[in-house]
Design a protein around this motif. Structure first.
Motif, PDB file in Angstrom:
ATOM      1  N   VAL A 195      11.730  10.521  -1.396  1.00 16.88           N
ATOM      2  CA  VAL A 195      11.876   9.326  -0.506  1.00 16.88           C
ATOM      3  C   VAL A 195      12.319   8.285  -1.725  1.00 16.88           C
ATOM      4  O   VAL A 195      11.268   7.808  -2.551  1.00 16.88           O
ATOM      5  CB  VAL A 195      10.447   8.962  -0.110  1.00 16.88           C
ATOM      6  N   GLN A 196      13.514   8.027  -1.918  1.00 24.93           N
ATOM      7  CA  GLN A 196      13.572   7.073  -2.954  1.00 24.93           C
ATOM      8  C   GLN A 196      13.549   5.570  -2.540  1.00 24.93           C
ATOM      9  O   GLN A 196      14.677   5.062  -1.850  1.00 24.93           O
ATOM     10  CB  GLN A 196      15.180   7.417  -3.399  1.00 24.93           C
ATOM     11  N   ALA A 197      12.528   4.940  -2.777  1.00 18.96           N
ATOM     12  CA  ALA A 197      12.364   3.579  -2.601  1.00 18.96           C
ATOM     13  C   ALA A 197      11.442   2.714  -3.597  1.00 18.96           C
ATOM     14  O   ALA A 197      10.502   3.327  -4.231  1.00 18.96           O
ATOM     15  CB  ALA A 197      11.779   3.358  -0.877  1.00 18.96           C
ATOM     16  N   GLY A 198      11.862   1.667  -3.739  1.00 19.24           N
ATOM     17  CA  GLY A 198      11.142   0.813  -4.492  1.00 19.24           C
ATOM     18  C   GLY A 198      10.241  -0.183  -3.766  1.00 19.24           C
ATOM     19  O   GLY A 198      10.129   0.088  -2.568  1.00 19.24           O
ATOM     20  N   LEU A 199       9.521  -1.142  -4.599  1.00 20.80           N
ATOM     21  CA  LEU A 199       8.529  -1.996  -3.966  1.00 20.80           C
ATOM     22  C   LEU A 199       9.431  -2.683  -3.008  1.00 20.80           C
ATOM     23  O   LEU A 199       8.728  -2.959  -1.553  1.00 20.80           O
ATOM     24  CB  LEU A 199       8.012  -2.667  -4.969  1.00 20.80           C
ATOM     25  N   LEU A 200      10.568  -3.137  -3.145  1.00 17.85           N
ATOM     26  CA  LEU A 200      11.263  -3.825  -2.151  1.00 17.85           C
ATOM     27  C   LEU A 200      11.591  -3.318  -0.697  1.00 17.85           C
ATOM     28  O   LEU A 200      11.384  -3.629   0.341  1.00 17.85           O
ATOM     29  CB  LEU A 200      12.584  -4.469  -2.659  1.00 17.85           C
ATOM     30  N   ALA A 236       0.914  -1.095   0.074  1.00 17.36           N
ATOM     31  CA  ALA A 236       0.076   0.133   0.171  1.00 17.36           C
ATOM     32  C   ALA A 236       0.944   1.336  -0.002  1.00 17.36           C
ATOM     33  O   ALA A 236       0.492   2.274  -0.800  1.00 17.36           O
ATOM     34  CB  ALA A 236      -0.849  -0.078   1.158  1.00 17.36           C
ATOM     35  N   LEU A 237       1.862   1.265   0.654  1.00 17.83           N
ATOM     36  CA  LEU A 237       2.938   2.429   0.704  1.00 17.83           C
ATOM     37  C   LEU A 237       3.614   2.444  -0.644  1.00 17.83           C
ATOM     38  O   LEU A 237       3.682   3.730  -1.295  1.00 17.83           O
ATOM     39  CB  LEU A 237       3.980   2.241   1.840  1.00 17.83           C
ATOM     40  N   TRP A 238       3.751   1.373  -1.174  1.00 19.63           N
ATOM     41  CA  TRP A 238       4.303   1.741  -2.596  1.00 19.63           C
ATOM     42  C   TRP A 238       3.156   2.012  -3.453  1.00 19.63           C
ATOM     43  O   TRP A 238       3.786   3.004  -4.312  1.00 19.63           O
ATOM     44  CB  TRP A 238       5.020   0.200  -3.151  1.00 19.63           C
ATOM     45  N   GLY A 239       2.066   1.702  -3.331  1.00 22.53           N
ATOM     46  CA  GLY A 239       0.745   2.486  -4.024  1.00 22.53           C
ATOM     47  C   GLY A 239       0.844   3.738  -3.795  1.00 22.53           C
ATOM     48  O   GLY A 239       0.525   4.718  -4.864  1.00 22.53           O
ATOM     49  N   LEU A 240       1.044   4.069  -2.704  1.00 21.87           N
ATOM     50  CA  LEU A 240       0.713   5.531  -2.224  1.00 21.87           C
ATOM     51  C   LEU A 240       1.891   6.355  -3.120  1.00 21.87           C
ATOM     52  O   LEU A 240       1.800   7.442  -3.644  1.00 21.87           O
ATOM     53  CB  LEU A 240       1.200   5.625  -0.711  1.00 21.87           C
ATOM     54  N   GLN A 241       3.185   5.666  -2.984  1.00 21.58           N
ATOM     55  CA  GLN A 241       4.201   6.658  -3.721  1.00 21.58           C
ATOM     56  C   GLN A 241       4.114   6.564  -5.285  1.00 21.58           C
ATOM     57  O   GLN A 241       4.119   7.675  -5.795  1.00 21.58           O
ATOM     58  CB  GLN A 241       5.647   5.801  -3.454  1.00 21.58           C
ATOM     59  N   GLN A 242       3.404   5.481  -5.787  1.00 22.94           N
ATOM     60  CA  GLN A 242       3.228   5.555  -7.301  1.00 22.94           C
ATOM     61  C   GLN A 242       2.003   6.711  -7.415  1.00 22.94           C
ATOM     62  O   GLN A 242       1.999   7.173  -8.608  1.00 22.94           O
ATOM     63  CB  GLN A 242       2.451   4.297  -7.593  1.00 22.94           C
ATOM     64  N   ALA A 243       1.272   6.702  -6.283  1.00 19.88           N
ATOM     65  CA  ALA A 243      -0.005   7.835  -6.511  1.00 19.88           C
ATOM     66  C   ALA A 243       0.602   9.019  -6.481  1.00 19.88           C
ATOM     67  O   ALA A 243      -0.170  10.081  -6.560  1.00 19.88           O
ATOM     68  CB  ALA A 243      -0.990   7.405  -5.708  1.00 19.88           C
ATOM     69  N   GLY A 244       1.913   9.278  -6.251  1.00 19.82           N
ATOM     70  CA  GLY A 244       2.482  10.680  -5.726  1.00 19.82           C
ATOM     71  C   GLY A 244       2.288  11.198  -4.430  1.00 19.82           C
ATOM     72  O   GLY A 244       2.459  12.501  -4.510  1.00 19.82           O
ATOM     73  N   LEU A 245       1.628  10.580  -3.458  1.00 16.83           N
ATOM     74  CA  LEU A 245       1.381  11.238  -2.354  1.00 16.83           C
ATOM     75  C   LEU A 245       2.551  11.158  -1.438  1.00 16.83           C
ATOM     76  O   LEU A 245       2.523  11.956  -0.498  1.00 16.83           O
ATOM     77  CB  LEU A 245       0.300  10.211  -1.623  1.00 16.83           C
ATOM     78  N   VAL A 246       3.529  10.508  -1.959  1.00 14.84           N
ATOM     79  CA  VAL A 246       4.986  10.325  -1.093  1.00 14.84           C
ATOM     80  C   VAL A 246       5.732  11.394  -1.787  1.00 14.84           C
ATOM     81  O   VAL A 246       5.943  11.084  -3.048  1.00 14.84           O
ATOM     82  CB  VAL A 246       5.383   9.009  -0.767  1.00 14.84           C
ATOM     83  N   ALA A 247       6.518  12.008  -1.069  1.00 12.28           N
ATOM     84  CA  ALA A 247       7.447  13.066  -1.943  1.00 12.28           C
ATOM     85  C   ALA A 247       8.474  12.239  -2.591  1.00 12.28           C
ATOM     86  O   ALA A 247       8.840  11.161  -2.137  1.00 12.28           O
ATOM     87  CB  ALA A 247       8.203  13.889  -0.845  1.00 12.28           C
ATOM     88  N   PRO A 248       8.886  12.516  -3.621  1.00 13.03           N
ATOM     89  CA  PRO A 248       9.838  11.895  -4.670  1.00 13.03           C
ATOM     90  C   PRO A 248      11.055  11.763  -4.034  1.00 13.03           C
ATOM     91  O   PRO A 248      11.940  11.105  -4.465  1.00 13.03           O
ATOM     92  CB  PRO A 248       9.869  12.804  -5.708  1.00 13.03           C
ATOM     93  N   THR A 268      23.145   2.985   2.617  1.00 10.30           N
ATOM     94  CA  THR A 268      23.910   2.925   1.301  1.00 10.30           C
ATOM     95  C   THR A 268      22.946   2.210   0.450  1.00 10.30           C
ATOM     96  O   THR A 268      22.638   2.204  -0.588  1.00 10.30           O
ATOM     97  CB  THR A 268      25.264   2.306   1.201  1.00 10.30           C
ATOM     98  N   LYS A 269      22.430   1.035   1.089  1.00 10.09           N
ATOM     99  CA  LYS A 269      21.553  -0.068   0.262  1.00 10.09           C
ATOM    100  C   LYS A 269      20.118   0.514   0.227  1.00 10.09           C
ATOM    101  O   LYS A 269      19.199   0.382  -0.700  1.00 10.09           O
ATOM    102  CB  LYS A 269      21.641  -1.371   0.859  1.00 10.09           C
ATOM    103  N   VAL A 270      19.592   1.187   1.433  1.00  9.73           N
ATOM    104  CA  VAL A 270      18.172   1.467   1.375  1.00  9.73           C
ATOM    105  C   VAL A 270      18.480   3.279   1.670  1.00  9.73           C
ATOM    106  O   VAL A 270      18.421   3.728   2.759  1.00  9.73           O
ATOM    107  CB  VAL A 270      17.666   0.928   2.810  1.00  9.73           C
ATOM    108  N   PRO A 271      18.190   3.741   0.277  1.00  8.39           N
ATOM    109  CA  PRO A 271      18.568   5.356   0.514  1.00  8.39           C
ATOM    110  C   PRO A 271      17.596   5.892   1.313  1.00  8.39           C
ATOM    111  O   PRO A 271      17.819   7.041   1.696  1.00  8.39           O
ATOM    112  CB  PRO A 271      18.502   5.640  -0.712  1.00  8.39           C
ATOM    113  N   ALA A 272      16.082   5.336   1.523  1.00 11.94           N
ATOM    114  CA  ALA A 272      15.219   6.079   1.990  1.00 11.94           C
ATOM    115  C   ALA A 272      15.296   5.779   3.797  1.00 11.94           C
ATOM    116  O   ALA A 272      14.395   6.091   4.517  1.00 11.94           O
ATOM    117  CB  ALA A 272      13.960   5.774   1.676  1.00 11.94           C
ATOM    118  N   LYS A 273      16.411   5.224   4.073  1.00  5.52           N
ATOM    119  CA  LYS A 273      16.371   4.725   5.622  1.00  5.52           C
ATOM    120  C   LYS A 273      15.948   5.920   6.588  1.00  5.52           C
ATOM    121  O   LYS A 273      15.312   5.817   7.482  1.00  5.52           O
ATOM    122  CB  LYS A 273      17.957   4.528   5.742  1.00  5.52           C
TER     123      LYS A 273
END
Lengths: 227, 897
Positions: B169-174, B155-167, B424-429
């Motif tokens: 925050v660099q994070a993929g589905l994983l 759902a959070l990933w969906g939220l990001q796709q929907a543009g509700l999370v600031a860009p 380094t691996k999870v930039p959105a830490k």
């Protein structure tokens, strides 16, 4: 205590399921589902059991197949030996008493209907049953009926009181040999004192209920019957 | 929440510049001046442990402060207060040190803070309840956690796709799944902290709490799998990796549980052999449980699961094996450690949140996460409950579901896990950290605050705390048997069938293997309850200041007599006649079985033969207390000894009695009578001299000591067996030092009094009375010497008058006469009613040497009566002077020994 062997040897004079002669033969067909062979009378019987005990259709059929498999004499009733043949039951401390509880008073045979009635004590209480039927007869699985079933196991002489001796007997059954008789005696005494409120040195059913009022009897005296 | 934290942050930061000296400033003093110094300041050497201790101290003090106001703690859960305190402290530290210190380090958390809490909860988990609800617990823990993790992440990933999370925050589905996995797990620490104060019914509690413990395995697996996937990069993940992920779920959970069970087995087995080294029993429990935790952690299995299973599995056997005292020690240590760890965790959580360098804020992410975890938790609970209710005997109703959804608190585990992420691996830490902090704070503070009113408002069934009763225990046992039997009849091998099976297996093999023989023999739940009830009754009875002989206050069951006959007769008597005054005697009468008589004879023989250390004790006591006349005292002692020897030789020549030991005893008794003055009639013996007694006492001491020693070893054994009350007139603890000294002196008969019978129960009062000056040892000691002179004179005269004291036989026939007891009895009640101190105003009759004796005897009698009821714990309460004699009183278990 009971004349156990008569039932086995006789070809079964007593009709299966409370005077429903047509279904006598059902007893000889093990594991055959009741419904497949059910005539109109059988279905009324089934309805009666359902109404009486609250078991569902599926449960009754499942239990019936168990009943027939236990009924080695193929006479539509279970005798003492039939029960004794259940290996685990034979080694259950109060096993004998529980078996006894299945038999109607003064008889040494129990038919399917009677068996179901006993088993119905252990149905879990369901929500919808609490509300319905306020005026009707108390369902067999009610709290007080559950308790009464347990009470009867203690009350051997059926005087509606648990005397100290009866309590002691139960204790002997439940407690390992490691506890000496003296200790058992004092436990029994204390137990009696705890429960005995009117000072008659015996536990009446009311006192029994009172002692257990905090216990979740509904849960602790219920098992799940497969559907 | 964070809003609240921000101003706090701002302040310290502003002030930080001004404050030049960091907290450790004292350390700089540490430079020792050249040359020899009188005083050295070595802060750095102790810094680390000192700080740890300090933090714990601060947390504990804070706890005390919180609980000063009942109102506050009843409204606000402690965990909230601690977090808030942590925020404040963190702010201060930040202000002073200019950098955030003392964070909650994941390493510290997982290795030191978490284990005690988990061990505590596993060890004290109500196992029956836990296994009764195991199905539901497992479902929520496994399915629920998986569901929460995946839905929240997705759902959070969906939220990001929907543009509700600031860009930014660099994070993929994983990444989001990883975040979901760590944020989704209900936290045992938080749940425990909050639910302990809410008191919902036990089923509900065990489900939520059990879930929070068992979901650890899922969390660990999910976290690790997702983490490695993220580190590998989603492109490199193969199908086999997914399969491995699924497989690792089983490995981690089952492996963790297996490790725990293995250690539980080892622990139980070890405690079986600690009979001679009781002192390390508590330590073993902690060490092996901790070893289980570390082992699981080492093998990257679920450590929480391991400790939980270890605690759960070993408890039954360990409790049976270790001594009563060790049990108490384990309990309190465990509770203390857990409480400490919990306090520190919450405080450090608060402190850690202050460190703004670690987190970055994104409203969309934070709000989204908050919403999703609440929503999916509720949804998951509803779905699973619906499914579970198809199978449950007692379905969970809607209110239960609300509480369960709302009780899904997140806590320190999530925080520690998110800190562990690799930036380094999870930039959105940083964003994840901030979100986690907010979620944790929100759940702990907001939900923690509101759950109590909610529970009240919804009228959730509360847990009723009621004491177990024998009936309940017995009947529930019966129920279990009935159910197992019915399942047999029905032919459906369900839960009860397997439980029954397990119990039989346990009884046949496991218990025999893991329990010490003595413990196994008497192992029975019903008996346990009986035993505990008796002790409780006894303690409460004593607490009320009851006198055993005054029957009105006596709850019969609290005084289990040796055999049922006695018990019933007593109870009947009480019930019928209601006259308790003679209760004591009646018991005696009823107990006159052959065996008892035998015991009594033996006992009396021993009583006569073994002496009480009292005199010696007193003397040594006085040495400590009154230093000035130590020498004088010494002289007197020697004088006494000489006197005694002479007396003895005199006696033996006079009457041809070989029981020399008994004689002094009898004289003592008679002497007591003398002191009491009124009781003589009963015995018909002439009063004898006190002085003699004193002298005798000195030598005798040794023997009794020996007896005590041997007894103590025995009592240890007894500790474990059912109902043995050991009444020790002397509180051993106090006197130990003396004993050791005296031991050398006398080789004494090693005879240990057989387990006292019912009758013997009485005896202690009677026989033991002779000796003690209870309260003011110094006073008594002073008095005695003076009296001795006169006493001595009297004794000689009385000796002559003593034809042949029926010392040896008397005890058996009439138990009172041989001992001073009989005489004492009438007096005892009087003294008891009044404060012991008044007794020091000696009655005129006591003017002779008898004074100290008689007083003390009264006290003794009182105490000895009480002691049987008091169990071991109370020994320390006894006034030091009291007890010389050591009585093993065994109730109801005569046959055993």
């Amino acid at each position: 205590m009971r004349s156990r062997n008569t039932a086995l040897s006789l070809p079964d004079p007593s009709p299966f399921l409370l005077s429903h002669p047509p279904f006598h033969w059902l007893g000889f067909r093990r594991h055959r589902s009741l419904s497949t062979v059910m005539g109109s009378q059988a279905s009324t019987l089934l309805e009666e059991i359902k109404k009486e005990t609250g078991f569902s259709h599926g449960q009754i059929i499942r239990l019936y197949s168990r009943f027939t498999s236990l009924d080695k004499g193929d006479n539509g009733t279970l005798s003492w030996e039939d029960f004794q043949r259940i290996p685990e039951l034979a080694i259950d401390p109060p096993g004998d008493r529980i078996i006894n509880a299945f038999f109607p008073e003064g008889e040494d045979q129990v038919n399917f209907r009677g068996c179901m009635k006993t088993l119905a004590h252990f149905r879990p209480i369901e929500d919808n049953e609490k509300s319905k039927d306020v005026n009707g007869p108390e369902p067999l699985d009610s709290r007080s009926n559950k308790l009464h079933f347990a009470f009867q196991l203690y009350d051997l002489d059926e005087d509606d009181k648990i005397s100290r001796d009866e309590m002691l007997q139960v204790l002997c059954m439940m407690v390992g040999v490691s506890i000496s008789d003296e200790q058992l005696g004092s436990i029994a005494d204390r137990t009696m004192q705890e429960a005995d409120q009117d000072g008659d040195s015996a536990i009446s059913f009311t006192e029994f209920v009172k002692v257990l009022e905090k216990v979740d009897v509904e849960q602790k005296m219920s098992i799940r019957f497969l559907h | 929440m964070l809003r609240a934290a921000l101003p706090l942050l701002g302040l310290p930061l502003a002030g930080a510049g001004a404050a030049e000296e960091p907290t450790q400033e004292p350390g700089s003093w540490g430079e020792p001046p050249p040359g020899l110094t009188l005083f050295r300041w070595q802060w750095h050497e102790v810094e680390a442990p000192y700080l740890v201790a300090l933090w714990i101290l601060v947390a504990s003090l804070a706890k005390i402060v919180f609980h000063l106001s009942r109102k506050v703690t009843s409204l606000v859960p402690e965990s909230c207060l601690l977090i808030l305190l942590g925020l404040v402290l963190g702010g201060i530290v930040l202000a002073v040190a200019k950098k955030a210190e003392y964070q909650l380090e994941p390493g510290t958390f997982f290795l030191f803070l978490l284990p005690p809490i988990v061990l505590d909860s596993g060890y004290f988990m109500p196992s029956r309840l836990f296994f009764d609800n195991l199905g539901a617990i497992l479902t929520y823990a496994v399915v629920g956690t998986l569901w929460n993790a995946f839905t929240t992440g997705a759902a959070l990933w969906g939220l990001q796709q929907a543009g509700l999370v600031a860009p930014r925050v660099q994070a993929g589905l994983l990444d989001f799944l990883l975040f979901g996995s760590l944020i989704s797990a209900v936290d045992p620490v938080a749940v425990l902290a909050v639910f302990e104060e809410v008191h919902v019914n036990e089923t509900l509690f065990i489900i939520v709490f059990g879930e929070s413990l068992l979901n650890d395995a899922v969390t660990v697996v999910l976290y690790k799998v997702c983490n490695s996937f993220v580190e590998m990069g989603s492109a490199n993940v193969q199908v086999t990796d997914y399969l491995k992920g699924v497989a690792s779920l089983f490995v981690v959970s089952l492996g963790g549980a297996a490790v725990g069970l293995v250690f539980a087995f080892l622990l139980a087995l070890t405690t079986r052999f600690t009979k001679r080294v009781r002192i390390i029993e508590p330590l073993l429990v902690f060490l092996l449980a901790y070893a289980a935790y570390l082992t699981a952690e080492m093998a990257s299995l679920s450590a929480i699961l391991a400790v939980t299973m270890c605690g759960l599995g070993c408890k039954k056997y360990v409790e049976a094996n270790i001594s009563h005292k060790s049990r108490t020690a384990v309990k309190y240590t465990m509770k203390t450690l857990a409480s400490c760890a919990e306090t520190v965790i919450f405080m450090l959580l608060g402190i850690s949140a202050v460190d703004s360098s670690k987190w970055a804020w994104d409203s969309g992410l934070v709000l989204g996460t908050l919403f999703f975890i609440l929503f999916f938790r509720a949804l998951g609970v509803v779905l699973q409950t619906w499914m579970l209710n198809q199978f449950r005997l007692v379905p969970l109703d809607k209110i239960d579901q609300v509480v369960m959804s709302y009780g899904g608190l997140r806590g320190a585990v999530a925080f520690a896990l998110v800190i562990l992420l690799d930036r380094t691996k999870v930039p959105a830490k940083d964003y994840f950290v901030a979100t986690t902090i907010v979620v944790v704070f929100f759940t702990v503070i907001v939900q923690g605050l509101t759950i109590k009113p909610l529970v009240k408002w919804l009228k959730v069934k509360r847990s009723e705390h009621h004491k177990p009763t024998l009936n309940q225990e017995l009947h529930e046992h019966t129920f279990d048997h009935i159910l197992a039997a019915v399942e047999d009849v029905v032919g459906h091998h369900g839960y009860h069938y397997w439980r029954d099976r397990w119990e039989q297996f346990d009884k046949k093999y496991l218990s025999q293997l893991l329990m010490r023989r003595s413990a196994y023999r008497i192992r029975d739940q019903i008996w346990d309850v009986y035993y505990r009830l008796n002790i409780r009754d006894a303690i409460s009875f004593v607490d009320q200041g009851g006198h055993v002989l005054s029957s009105t206050g006596l709850t019969l069951p609290s005084m289990p007599s040796r055999n049922s006959v006695a018990e019933t007769s007593v109870t009947n008597l009480l019930r019928e006649s209601g006259s308790g005054a003679c209760l004591d005697l009646q018991v005696i009468d009823t107990v006159r079985s052959g065996r008892d008589r035998e015991d009594a004879v033996m006992h009396h023989l021993l009583c006569g033969g073994l002496y009480k250390p009292r005199r010696r004790y007193k003397a040594s006591c006085s040495r400590h207390f009154i230093s000035e006349d130590a020498q004088e005292r010494q002289d007197k002692e020697i004088f006494q000894q000489n006197m005694k020897r002479r007396l003895e030789s005199f006696k033996s020549t006079k009457h041809n009695i070989c029981f020399t030991k008994n004689k002094p005893r009898t004289r003592k008794a008679s002497r007591k009578k003398d002191g009491v003055a009124n009781a003589e009639a009963t015995n018909g013996k002439p009063p004898r001299d006190l002085g003699f007694q004193d002298t005798a006492a000195v030598i005798l001491t040794v023997e009794s000591e020996e007896e005590e020693e041997s007894d103590s070893s025995e009592t240890e054994k007894e500790d474990d067996e059912g109902i043995i009350f050991v009444a020790r007139a002397t509180s051993e603890v106090l006197q130990e030092g003396k004993f050791s000294g005296s031991l050398e002196i006398c080789p004494s008969p090693r005879i240990i009094p057989p387990s006292p019978t019912c009758a013997e129960k009485e005896l202690p009062w009677k026989s033991g009375q002779g000796d003690l000056a209870v309260y003011v040892s110094s006073e008594t000691t002073k008095i005695v010497p003076v009296d001795m002179q006169t006493g001595w004179n009297q004794s000689i005269s009385s000796l002559e008058s003593l034809a042949s004291p029926p010392c040896t036989q008397a005890p058996t026939l009439t138990r009172l006469p041989p001992h001073p007891l009989g005489t004492e009895e009438p007096q005892a009640p009087l003294d008891l009613s009044s404060d012991p101190r008044p007794s020091f105003a000696f009655p005129p009759s006591l003017a002779k040497a008898g004074r100290s004796r008689s007083e003390s005897s009264a006290d003794i009698s009182q105490q000895q009566e009480l002691q049987p009821l008091m169990g071991h714990k109370n020994h320390t309460h006894l006034s030091p002077g009291t007890a010389n004699s050591h009585w093993c009183i065994q109730f109801n278990r005569g046959g055993r020994l």
